[in-house]
Design a protein around this motif. Structure first.
Motif, PDB file in Angstrom:
ATOM      1  N   UNK A  30      90.079  40.308  67.037  1.00 51.75           N
ATOM      2  CA  UNK A  30      89.032  39.798  66.478  1.00 51.75           C
ATOM      3  C   UNK A  30      88.895  38.620  67.598  1.00 51.75           C
ATOM      4  N   UNK A  31      90.187  37.934  67.743  1.00 51.27           N
ATOM      5  CA  UNK A  31      90.039  36.635  68.641  1.00 51.27           C
ATOM      6  C   UNK A  31      89.937  36.800  70.078  1.00 51.27           C
ATOM      7  N   UNK A  32      90.397  38.015  70.279  1.00 51.48           N
ATOM      8  CA  UNK A  32      90.149  38.481  71.851  1.00 51.48           C
ATOM      9  C   UNK A  32      88.516  38.716  72.094  1.00 51.48           C
ATOM     10  N   UNK A  39      87.457  34.170  64.613  1.00 49.31           N
ATOM     11  CA  UNK A  39      88.254  35.514  63.807  1.00 49.31           C
ATOM     12  C   UNK A  39      88.655  35.174  62.648  1.00 49.31           C
ATOM     13  N   UNK A  40      88.302  33.980  62.064  1.00 51.71           N
ATOM     14  CA  UNK A  40      88.619  33.548  60.618  1.00 51.71           C
ATOM     15  C   UNK A  40      88.066  34.561  59.544  1.00 51.71           C
ATOM     16  N   UNK A  41      86.972  35.001  60.003  1.00 50.82           N
ATOM     17  CA  UNK A  41      86.258  36.022  59.060  1.00 50.82           C
ATOM     18  C   UNK A  41      86.942  36.945  58.528  1.00 50.82           C
ATOM     19  N   UNK A 162      97.259  30.839  57.505  1.00 50.43           N
ATOM     20  CA  UNK A 162      97.792  29.959  58.604  1.00 50.43           C
ATOM     21  C   UNK A 162      98.606  30.607  59.740  1.00 50.43           C
ATOM     22  N   UNK A 163      99.478  31.677  59.298  1.00 53.20           N
ATOM     23  CA  UNK A 163     100.120  32.244  60.427  1.00 53.20           C
ATOM     24  C   UNK A 163      99.102  33.229  61.061  1.00 53.20           C
ATOM     25  N   UNK A 164      98.051  33.924  60.383  1.00 56.20           N
ATOM     26  CA  UNK A 164      97.119  34.766  61.161  1.00 56.20           C
ATOM     27  C   UNK A 164      96.357  34.141  62.139  1.00 56.20           C
ATOM     28  N   UNK A 165      95.841  32.902  61.705  1.00 59.90           N
ATOM     29  CA  UNK A 165      94.762  31.977  62.412  1.00 59.90           C
ATOM     30  C   UNK A 165      95.734  31.029  63.466  1.00 59.90           C
ATOM     31  N   UNK A 166      96.773  30.450  63.203  1.00 63.87           N
ATOM     32  CA  UNK A 166      97.273  29.545  64.173  1.00 63.87           C
ATOM     33  C   UNK A 166      98.397  30.157  64.939  1.00 63.87           C
ATOM     34  N   UNK A 171      97.243  33.810  69.731  1.00 58.33           N
ATOM     35  CA  UNK A 171      97.973  34.897  70.769  1.00 58.33           C
ATOM     36  C   UNK A 171      96.835  35.785  71.414  1.00 58.33           C
ATOM     37  N   UNK A 172      95.872  36.151  70.467  1.00 60.90           N
ATOM     38  CA  UNK A 172      94.875  37.059  70.971  1.00 60.90           C
ATOM     39  C   UNK A 172      94.141  36.155  71.999  1.00 60.90           C
TER      40      UNK A 172
END
Length: 206
Positions: A30-32, A39-41, A162-166, A171-172
């Motif tokens: 998603x971030x990519x 990507x928070x959604x 926190x881990x997924x987003x930050x 990373x993506x």
């Protein structure tokens, strides 16, 4: 819950969240494609699934699923098939106008990402079995259960967001910044597609 027990819970949640899995792959994808902020959604969808799984465990239904090979296998194979579908769709996504450019998914709606994140985590029976083994160590039967489950749920969600987003979303996004050419972006699509399929195969064979 005592502070010492909560710190132990926090440490365990951090270890779990940093362990790569389908949620991490989904977040990086998603971030990519849509950027760090949006990507928070998908991450929120994954948290909704975690809360549902926690409610299932708290209600005692998780034990039924864990002890029923049929129910466990149905959820497991559905989850593996869904991850495989996401992977194949990503690999086979055509370029714009038939060229090497990746399909433009930057306008994907938040609802779509939320639903995909929900199903990515929800169709993972391993999470329910893990919570069944994980949660009792942090719950005292002689104390208020709803409050304890509330603290556990808030801690799990806060840490995972926190881990997924930050971490994984950043990373993506980093991948997106270092792959400026259409060919490189296409290769990343294939890579993340293969990661989805790999996690699906692991889920099917576990």
């Amino acid at each position: 819950m005592s502070w010492s027990l909560w710190w132990a819970l926090l440490g365990a949640c951090l270890l779990i969240s940093f362990t790569p899995g389908a949620g991490a792959v989904n977040t990086m994808t998603n971030a990519l494609n849509v950027g760090f902020r949006r990507s928070i959604w998908g991450i929120l969808g994954q948290q909704a699934a975690l809360l549902i799984q926690l409610l299932i465990v708290a209600a005692g239904l998780g034990l039924v699923i864990a002890r029923s090979p049929t129910a466990f296998d149905v959820i497991r194979y559905c989850g593996a098939a869904y991850l495989g579908y996401l992977g194949v769709r990503l690999i086979l996504s055509p370029g714009q106008d038939g060229d090497l450019d990746v399909t433009d998914r930057s306008d994907e709606s938040g609802v779509s990402m939320f639903v995909r994140g929900l199903w990515v985590n929800l169709l993972n029976p391993k999470a329910i079995v893990f919570l069944l083994a994980f949660i009792p160590g942090f719950v005292a039967a002689d104390r208020d259960l709803p409050t304890q489950y509330g603290v556990i749920g808030l801690t799990i969600v806060a840490v995972d967001v926190t881990v997924m987003w930050l971490f994984f979303a950043l990373l993506g996004r980093m991948f997106a910044r270092v792959t400026s050419s259409p060919r490189s972006r296409r290769r990343l699509d294939v890579l993340f597609g293969l990661l989805f399929i790999g996690v699906g195969v692991m889920l099917a064979l576990m």
